[in-house]
Design a protein around this motif. Structure first.
Motif, PDB file in Angstrom:
ATOM      1  N   ARG A   1       0.772  -1.064  -0.091  1.00 39.20           N
ATOM      2  CA  ARG A   1      -0.139  -0.180   0.018  1.00 39.20           C
ATOM      3  C   ARG A   1       0.991   1.259   0.021  1.00 39.20           C
ATOM      4  O   ARG A   1       0.672   2.274  -0.775  1.00 39.20           O
ATOM      5  CB  ARG A   1      -0.933  -0.011   1.197  1.00 39.20           C
ATOM      6  N   ASN A   2       1.804   1.244   0.930  1.00 36.37           N
ATOM      7  CA  ASN A   2       2.602   2.468   0.971  1.00 36.37           C
ATOM      8  C   ASN A   2       3.508   2.789  -0.050  1.00 36.37           C
ATOM      9  O   ASN A   2       3.586   3.877  -0.627  1.00 36.37           O
ATOM     10  CB  ASN A   2       3.531   2.401   2.357  1.00 36.37           C
ATOM     11  N   ILE A   3       4.072   1.621  -0.896  1.00 38.36           N
ATOM     12  CA  ILE A   3       5.081   1.832  -1.866  1.00 38.36           C
ATOM     13  C   ILE A   3       4.348   2.078  -3.272  1.00 38.36           C
ATOM     14  O   ILE A   3       4.408   2.985  -3.987  1.00 38.36           O
ATOM     15  CB  ILE A   3       5.958   0.631  -2.016  1.00 38.36           C
TER      16      ILE A   3
ATOM     17  N   ARG B   1       3.356   6.450  -4.918  1.00 44.11           N
ATOM     18  CA  ARG B   1       3.141   6.528  -6.335  1.00 44.11           C
ATOM     19  C   ARG B   1       2.110   7.484  -6.767  1.00 44.11           C
ATOM     20  O   ARG B   1       2.308   8.119  -7.857  1.00 44.11           O
ATOM     21  CB  ARG B   1       2.839   5.159  -6.860  1.00 44.11           C
ATOM     22  N   TYR B   2       0.824   7.339  -6.096  1.00 43.49           N
ATOM     23  CA  TYR B   2      -0.021   8.118  -6.493  1.00 43.49           C
ATOM     24  C   TYR B   2      -0.677   9.523  -5.552  1.00 43.49           C
ATOM     25  O   TYR B   2      -1.633  10.241  -6.006  1.00 43.49           O
ATOM     26  CB  TYR B   2      -1.423   7.301  -6.762  1.00 43.49           C
TER      27      TYR B   2
ATOM     28  N   TYR C   1      -5.083   7.959  -4.363  1.00 42.37           N
ATOM     29  CA  TYR C   1      -5.284   6.855  -3.565  1.00 42.37           C
ATOM     30  C   TYR C   1      -5.686   7.544  -2.178  1.00 42.37           C
ATOM     31  O   TYR C   1      -5.025   8.004  -1.363  1.00 42.37           O
ATOM     32  CB  TYR C   1      -4.343   5.697  -3.171  1.00 42.37           C
ATOM     33  N   LEU C   2      -7.089   7.236  -1.700  1.00 42.44           N
ATOM     34  CA  LEU C   2      -7.699   7.799  -0.590  1.00 42.44           C
ATOM     35  C   LEU C   2      -8.934   7.160  -0.148  1.00 42.44           C
ATOM     36  O   LEU C   2      -9.472   6.496  -0.758  1.00 42.44           O
ATOM     37  CB  LEU C   2      -8.125   9.440  -0.679  1.00 42.44           C
ATOM     38  N   GLY C   3      -9.056   7.403   1.310  1.00 39.88           N
ATOM     39  CA  GLY C   3     -10.339   7.136   2.023  1.00 39.88           C
ATOM     40  C   GLY C   3     -11.084   8.108   2.454  1.00 39.88           C
ATOM     41  O   GLY C   3     -10.688   9.168   2.782  1.00 39.88           O
TER      42      GLY C   3
ATOM     43  N   ALA D   1      -5.435  10.263   3.395  1.00 40.90           N
ATOM     44  CA  ALA D   1      -4.214   9.810   2.258  1.00 40.90           C
ATOM     45  C   ALA D   1      -3.834   8.808   2.562  1.00 40.90           C
ATOM     46  O   ALA D   1      -3.018   8.157   1.926  1.00 40.90           O
ATOM     47  CB  ALA D   1      -3.181  10.951   2.258  1.00 40.90           C
ATOM     48  N   ARG D   2      -3.893   7.886   4.002  1.00 41.05           N
ATOM     49  CA  ARG D   2      -3.138   6.732   4.190  1.00 41.05           C
ATOM     50  C   ARG D   2      -4.240   5.911   4.868  1.00 41.05           C
ATOM     51  O   ARG D   2      -4.356   5.483   5.961  1.00 41.05           O
ATOM     52  CB  ARG D   2      -2.263   6.979   5.207  1.00 41.05           C
TER      53      ARG D   2
END
Length: 334
Positions: free
Chosen positions: A34-36, A41-42, A264-266, A284-285
């Motif tokens: 997820r992190n990499i 990346r996004y 990539y977000l929640g 963001a994470r």
């Protein structure tokens, strides 16, 4: 894809019974991947301040026409005692939260008054002095990322849709939607319980209910990593649960892609009785527990979106929502 219990997977992994290859085949997205592969990346670092500070998020949402709970006041610095007392004195219901808090920490919800006492959802009462102390703790950075001095937000209490009355205990449910490159890819309802102290935090014992992206219907539910069929406190069965106004809710989540610029977000969303879906915050994470709630890994869906051509990626919000609802509909076991 078969459903799974993450606790079951972790137990086997610790015992050497599940290989990384097996986890990959199950489509489970791990923290490092997820992190990499997705966050680094996004998500450009210069976009993080939009979501890491709830005041910034609220202001950005206003610019993009995305509804949020009403902001009553914000204290940019340590407020005086008189300012806080003057603000809360006429209020019967409100929420106090840190602008840069994480994991639901530092959020104080007041649902009523009993004379000069303020009532929490659990029925416990707090005094004005308690609230003053809480405000001071927020500004000192007790709940903020990195322990840095923070700002205080006072919001109106959301008038929650009664559809969830029996699906949450002493607290309010919210809906987490993972959005990737503007496409909703997975969603869950987080329901508070007695164990979670009225907070919709899965790590504290709340229930995670996986939601079918096509319909908003419940398709899987877990508590502490184990599958359940009923709410542990209210005994309400989850198989009858369906989120109203589902397309509008997904549309709000998908719109956060343009609002934040994050790939990539929640998005955490609540349903107001009159106003419909409201954005609580964006992340963001976003965590990975949504996979446990759905009994499905994220990898397959994320890789599907990565393979889309430029023309498909340039779809507008409504087109992206329609695509996700069709492509990621829950598979009914035969």
């Amino acid at each position: 894809m078969l459903g799974f219990s993450m606790k079951h997977v972790i137990t086997k992994l610790r015992g050497g019974l599940v290989s990384p290859l097996a986890l990959h085949r199950m489509g489970i997205l791990g923290m490092n991947a997820r992190n990499i592969n997705y966050i680094a990346r996004y998500n450009d670092r210069d976009k993080f301040p939009v979501v890491d500070d709830k005041l910034n998020t609220k202001r950005a949402a206003r610019r993009y026409g995305i509804p949020t709970p009403e902001l009553i006041a914000a204290f940019e610095t340590q407020p005086t005692r008189s300012r806080v007392l003057k603000l809360i004195e006429p209020l019967w219901q409100f929420v106090i939260k840190p602008a840069r808090g994480s994991g639901g920490k530092g959020i104080l919800v007041i649902v009523g008054r009993n004379g000069d006492k303020y009532k929490k959802p659990s029925g416990a009462e707090v005094t004005a002095e308690d609230i003053l102390r809480h405000v001071s703790n927020i500004t000192s950075g007790l709940y903020s990322l990195g322990g840095k001095p923070d700002r205080v937000m006072v919001e109106a209490l959301v008038d929650f849709d009664p559809i969830f009355d029996n699906y949450s205990f002493e607290g309010v449910p919210d809906i987490r939607v993972i959005v990737f490159r503007g496409f909703p890819v997975m969603a869950m309802l987080r329901c508070s319980t007695h164990d979670s102290d009225g907070k919709a935090n899965l790590h504290q014992g709340a229930v995670g209910v996986g939601l079918d992206l096509a319909t908003g219907k419940s398709c899987h539910a877990v508590q502490r990593g184990l599958r359940i069929s009923r709410h542990p406190d209210t005994e309400m069965p989850f198989d009858k649960l369906k989120v109203p106004g589902w397309r509008d809710l997904l549309r709000l989540g998908a719109s956060c892609y343009e609002m934040t610029g994050l790939g990539y977000l929640g998005c955490d969303i609540v349903l107001d009785r009159k106003r419909g879906p409201l954005l609580l915050e964006a992340n963001a994470r976003p965590g990975l527990a949504i996979q446990v709630a759905n009994g499905v890994g994220l990898c397959t869906r994320l890789k599907h979106i990565e393979k889309l051509d430029l023309e498909q990626l340039e779809k507008n919000v409504d087109e992206r929502v329609t695509y996700s609802m069709q492509e990621f509909a829950a598979v009914t076991p035969s």
